[in-house]
Design a protein around this motif. Structure first.
Motif, mmCIF file in Angstrom:
data_model
loop_
_atom_site.group_PDB
_atom_site.id
_atom_site.type_symbol
_atom_site.label_atom_id
_atom_site.label_comp_id
_atom_site.label_asym_id
_atom_site.label_seq_id
_atom_site.Cartn_x
_atom_site.Cartn_y
_atom_site.Cartn_z
ATOM 1 N N VAL A 285 0.856 -1.274 -0.069
ATOM 2 C CA VAL A 285 0.087 -0.098 0.087
ATOM 3 C C VAL A 285 0.795 1.410 0.078
ATOM 4 O O VAL A 285 2.165 1.243 0.622
ATOM 5 C CB VAL A 285 -1.091 -0.031 1.117
ATOM 6 C CG1 VAL A 285 -1.944 -0.988 1.132
ATOM 7 C CG2 VAL A 285 -0.041 0.101 2.488
ATOM 8 N N LYS A 286 0.329 2.263 -0.412
ATOM 9 C CA LYS A 286 0.974 3.633 -0.540
ATOM 10 C C LYS A 286 -0.116 4.651 -0.124
ATOM 11 O O LYS A 286 -1.345 4.424 -0.440
ATOM 12 C CB LYS A 286 1.552 4.063 -1.720
ATOM 13 C CG LYS A 286 2.402 3.167 -2.448
ATOM 14 C CD LYS A 286 3.118 3.584 -3.691
ATOM 15 C CE LYS A 286 4.371 2.514 -4.274
ATOM 16 N NZ LYS A 286 4.776 3.034 -5.510
ATOM 17 N N GLY A 287 0.296 5.764 0.501
ATOM 18 C CA GLY A 287 -0.797 6.651 1.136
ATOM 19 C C GLY A 287 0.112 7.841 1.717
ATOM 20 O O GLY A 287 1.202 8.004 1.849
ATOM 21 N N GLU A 288 -0.735 8.726 2.338
ATOM 22 C CA GLU A 288 -0.405 9.938 2.823
ATOM 23 C C GLU A 288 -0.316 9.640 4.415
ATOM 24 O O GLU A 288 -1.302 8.917 4.983
ATOM 25 C CB GLU A 288 -1.524 11.036 2.745
ATOM 26 C CG GLU A 288 -1.634 11.636 1.457
ATOM 27 C CD GLU A 288 -0.224 12.366 0.897
ATOM 28 O OE1 GLU A 288 0.328 13.081 1.674
ATOM 29 O OE2 GLU A 288 -0.058 11.922 -0.361
ATOM 30 N N LEU A 289 0.974 10.210 4.950
ATOM 31 C CA LEU A 289 1.133 10.060 6.465
ATOM 32 C C LEU A 289 0.888 11.046 7.210
ATOM 33 O O LEU A 289 0.709 12.234 6.827
ATOM 34 C CB LEU A 289 2.428 9.737 6.689
ATOM 35 C CG LEU A 289 3.303 8.372 6.088
ATOM 36 C CD1 LEU A 289 4.617 8.174 6.469
ATOM 37 C CD2 LEU A 289 2.217 7.106 6.317
ATOM 38 N N ARG A 290 0.374 10.626 8.441
ATOM 39 C CA ARG A 290 0.235 11.608 9.860
ATOM 40 C C ARG A 290 0.894 11.019 10.940
ATOM 41 O O ARG A 290 0.789 10.166 11.252
ATOM 42 C CB ARG A 290 -1.053 12.136 10.035
ATOM 43 C CG ARG A 290 -1.621 13.038 8.950
ATOM 44 C CD ARG A 290 -3.231 13.413 9.799
ATOM 45 N NE ARG A 290 -3.865 12.875 8.408
ATOM 46 C CZ ARG A 290 -5.368 12.735 8.717
ATOM 47 N NH1 ARG A 290 -6.006 13.205 9.668
ATOM 48 N NH2 ARG A 290 -5.927 12.014 7.472
ATOM 49 N N TYR A 291 1.881 11.755 11.578
ATOM 50 C CA TYR A 291 2.687 11.414 12.761
ATOM 51 C C TYR A 291 1.620 11.565 13.787
ATOM 52 O O TYR A 291 0.954 12.358 14.130
ATOM 53 C CB TYR A 291 3.852 12.261 13.091
ATOM 54 C CG TYR A 291 4.541 11.878 14.241
ATOM 55 C CD1 TYR A 291 5.288 10.664 14.236
ATOM 56 C CD2 TYR A 291 4.708 12.971 15.181
ATOM 57 C CE1 TYR A 291 5.843 10.416 15.555
ATOM 58 C CE2 TYR A 291 5.179 12.430 16.436
ATOM 59 C CZ TYR A 291 6.104 11.285 16.438
ATOM 60 O OH TYR A 291 6.596 11.083 17.860
ATOM 61 N N LEU A 292 1.566 10.292 14.654
ATOM 62 C CA LEU A 292 0.695 10.205 15.766
ATOM 63 C C LEU A 292 1.392 10.687 17.318
ATOM 64 O O LEU A 292 0.910 11.075 18.292
ATOM 65 C CB LEU A 292 -0.117 8.977 16.026
ATOM 66 C CG LEU A 292 -0.995 8.541 14.764
ATOM 67 C CD1 LEU A 292 -1.410 7.397 14.650
ATOM 68 C CD2 LEU A 292 -2.009 9.507 14.604
ATOM 69 N N GLY A 293 2.385 9.987 17.253
ATOM 70 C CA GLY A 293 3.319 9.973 18.453
ATOM 71 C C GLY A 293 4.060 8.731 18.678
ATOM 72 O O GLY A 293 4.543 8.199 17.782
ATOM 73 N N MET A 294 4.621 8.368 20.007
ATOM 74 C CA MET A 294 5.609 7.472 20.285
ATOM 75 C C MET A 294 5.339 6.577 21.445
ATOM 76 O O MET A 294 4.650 7.084 22.298
ATOM 77 C CB MET A 294 6.913 8.379 20.195
ATOM 78 C CG MET A 294 7.072 9.038 21.437
ATOM 79 S SD MET A 294 8.621 10.047 21.195
ATOM 80 C CE MET A 294 7.753 11.656 21.112
#
Length: 163
Positions: free
Chosen positions: A80-89
């Motif tokens: 899969v490919k797509g747009e990312l959004r960082y959530l946390g760690m």
């Protein structure tokens, strides 16, 4: 918001703390990247040898940014490919682990970064890498399909909020 648990990883007592954050930690201490990938309202889970069904993710390779690493892992494991959004760690601490080996593969305190991917390309599944299959799961069913620690469900909650 943060939450801490202890997990047994291969006999090692590891302290895990979910940290909701918009900022990245010291990149040299990032050990892996993982993410919930959404497509048509469902979540991608991949069956990786030795792990069962899980979200895509893995180690950051030399010269990669965390974002590049997650794009690579999502493609290699789930195609899969797509747009990312960082959530946390998740902070992974071996400070209470009597089996910890200084100078080994992992730092005393390291970080696993988590992302939300909104898939715009779901490509034919090839089985060329470590995944043997992929499935699409309703978000509320994740806890019944994926066998992981409870922090993974907190990450899912955050990914759903950011949808």
């Amino acid at each position: 918001m943060s939450k801490t648990i202890y997990a047994n990883w291969g006999g090692h007592n590891v302290k895990l703390t979910w940290i909701l954050s918009d900022t990245l930690p010291d990149i040299t201490k990032v050990t892996s990247v993982h993410g919930y990938c959404f497509y048509q309202g469902k979540v991608l889970l991949v069956h990786v040898k030795g792990r069962g069904f899980d979200i895509p993710g893995g180690h950051v390779e030399q010269g990669e940014s965390p974002e590049q690493a997650f794009h690579r892992e999502a493609y290699e494991e789930g195609y899969v490919k797509g747009e990312l959004r960082y959530l946390g760690m998740i902070e992974v601490s071996h400070e209470d682990n009597p089996l910890y080996q200084p100078g080994g593969k992992y730092p005393l305190v390291g970080y696993q970064l988590f992302y939300r991917m909104d898939i715009d390309q779901s490509l034919p599944f090839q089985r060329e890498n470590e995944s043997t299959s992929r499935i699409w799961v309703e978000p509320e069913e994740i806890a019944y399909v994926m066998n992981d620690h409870e922090l993974s469900l907190l990450v899912l909650e955050e990914a759903l909020k950011r949808g």
